[in-house]
Design a protein around this motif. Structure first.
Motif, short mmCIF file in Angstrom:
data_model
loop_
_atom_site.label_atom_id
_atom_site.label_comp_id
_atom_site.label_asym_id
_atom_site.label_seq_id
_atom_site.Cartn_x
_atom_site.Cartn_y
_atom_site.Cartn_z
N ASP A 183 0.35 -1.32 0.39
CA ASP A 183 0.55 -0.03 -0.17
C ASP A 183 0.72 1.12 -0.14
OD1 ASP A 183 -2.27 -1.05 0.12
OD2 ASP A 183 -2.72 -1.71 2.63
N THR A 184 1.99 1.49 0.72
CA THR A 184 2.93 2.55 0.76
C THR A 184 3.37 2.42 -0.40
OG1 THR A 184 3.87 1.66 3.15
CG2 THR A 184 4.81 3.08 2.44
N LEU A 185 3.73 1.24 -1.39
CA LEU A 185 4.04 1.99 -2.81
C LEU A 185 2.76 2.26 -3.70
CD1 LEU A 185 6.55 -1.20 -2.50
CD2 LEU A 185 7.01 1.38 -2.75
N TRP A 186 2.42 1.88 -3.41
CA TRP A 186 1.21 2.37 -3.88
C TRP A 186 0.63 3.46 -4.07
CZ3 TRP A 186 -2.00 -2.83 -3.81
CH2 TRP A 186 -1.93 -3.42 -4.09
N ALA A 187 1.27 3.94 -2.90
CA ALA A 187 0.43 5.15 -2.52
C ALA A 187 1.03 6.37 -3.51
CB ALA A 187 0.12 5.81 -1.04
N ARG A 188 2.72 5.85 -3.65
CA ARG A 188 3.19 7.21 -4.62
C ARG A 188 3.10 7.06 -6.13
NH1 ARG A 188 8.67 4.26 -3.17
NH2 ARG A 188 9.44 5.79 -4.21
N ASP A 189 4.26 7.70 -6.35
CA ASP A 189 3.93 8.19 -7.72
C ASP A 189 4.38 6.71 -8.14
OD1 ASP A 189 6.06 9.12 -10.26
OD2 ASP A 189 4.37 10.34 -10.13
N GLY A 190 3.79 6.25 -9.23
CA GLY A 190 4.00 5.55 -9.63
C GLY A 190 5.40 5.22 -10.87
N ARG A 191 5.99 5.78 -11.53
CA ARG A 191 6.98 5.78 -12.49
C ARG A 191 7.83 5.76 -11.41
NH1 ARG A 191 5.73 7.69 -18.06
NH2 ARG A 191 4.26 7.72 -18.35
N GLU A 192 8.72 6.89 -10.06
CA GLU A 192 9.29 6.87 -9.42
C GLU A 192 9.52 5.70 -9.27
OE1 GLU A 192 8.88 8.70 -5.20
OE2 GLU A 192 9.53 9.98 -5.84
N VAL A 193 8.37 4.86 -8.32
CA VAL A 193 8.30 3.61 -8.03
C VAL A 193 8.48 2.71 -9.00
CG1 VAL A 193 7.22 1.45 -6.68
CG2 VAL A 193 6.48 4.05 -6.09
N LEU A 194 8.23 2.71 -10.16
CA LEU A 194 9.84 2.17 -11.05
C LEU A 194 10.62 1.66 -11.48
CD1 LEU A 194 8.33 -0.45 -12.99
CD2 LEU A 194 7.95 0.99 -14.57
N ALA A 195 11.18 3.21 -11.19
CA ALA A 195 12.37 3.32 -11.20
C ALA A 195 13.41 3.13 -10.00
CB ALA A 195 12.59 4.79 -11.20
#
Length: 265
Positions: free
Chosen positions: A242-254
């Motif tokens: 949930d913490t990752l999903w709440a962040r900007d997705g492109r940032e998480v992917l990078a």
């Protein structure tokens, strides 16, 4: 699902920006966007679909529910073929309400595989049984170990039924390395997935998968097991968090791509 906050077009764009050429897809966003449309989207983006997730949920006692599950899995196989992937990941299903019969539930999984295996073969798709951590045995997956998954898979040809090796679900099991070798000897490792184990787990436990490098699992060790077993396919990262999903997705992917490089060979 690691970046489920991104739409499929956004995901395709972000993969292109980062030089990611392979993607594992889940059925729900694919169905929402359209199976044929998704197939065109990934092709146009130069992406290869590694796996489709998920089929399964074979353990119902009611005949109508079982028939519906089989029909849904045939649709999942059709979708996988349309997307151009040869692997459908299976989450086998938990105990039916009121039941305590683990053995019976596992036998119903075998019955379903006997029907679906030949159908999948005709469509160029393999079924990959994913053992889930024992904490999910009652409600999501009565297949908890790689031993149990292989005992089921080996009733069928390897080109029909194999297994998924997921670090999150197997890291605790001392028998898993030997079972990975067993799977590799017959060509049954159909996909390999990474997620880390961090505690405390969240309420409901489904979204507890940690970012690579944040937890207790030695990713290089597990990569060594599957590669020693002869696996040469894609390595997927699958994070429910949930913490990752709440962040900007492109940032998480990078970030995920960077952690992958830092924690694997």
């Amino acid at each position: 699902m690691t970046v489920k906050q991104l739409s499929l077009p956004e995901l395709a764009d972000a993969c292109a920006e980062l030089g990611i050429t392979q993607v594992g897809l889940w059925r729900e966003p694919v169905q929402s966007y359209g199976v044929e449309a998704t197939a065109k989207l990934v092709r146009d983006a130069g992406l290869t679909v590694t796996t489709l997730c998920r089929g399964g949920f074979f353990t119902a006692l009611d005949a109508d529910e079982r028939a519906a599950a089989l029909a849904d899995n045939r649709r999942a196989i059709d979708e996988a073929a349309t997307l151009g992937t040869d692997t459908l990941v299976l989450v086998s299903g938990g105990l039916p309400a009121g039941s305590k019969d683990l053995h019976g539930a596992r036998e119903r999984i075998a019955d379903a595989l006997a029907e679906l295996g030949p159908y999948a073969e005709r469509h160029g798709v393999r079924l990959a049984i994913e053992p889930l951590h024992p904490m999910y045995a009652s409600d999501r997956c009565v297949v908890s170990t790689l031993t149990q998954a292989l005992d089921l898979a080996e009733r069928f040809p390897a080109h029909q039924v194999g297994v998924t090796v997921d670090t999150y679900h197997l890291w605790w099991d001392d028998n898993a390395p030997a079972q990975i070798a067993r799977a590799g000897a017959t060509g049954r490792i159909h996909t390999f997935q990474l997620a880390d184990w961090t505690t405390p787990l969240p309420e409901g436990v489904l979204t507890g998968r940690g970012q690579i490098g944040d937890g207790a699992i030695d990713m290089r060790e597990w990569q060594g097991y599957v590669e020693a077993a002869g696996y040469t396919g894609a390595i997927e990262v699958e994070l429910f968090n949930d913490t990752l999903w709440a962040r900007d997705g492109r940032e998480v992917l990078a970030e995920t791509a960077r952690r992958f490089v830092e924690n694997t060979d």
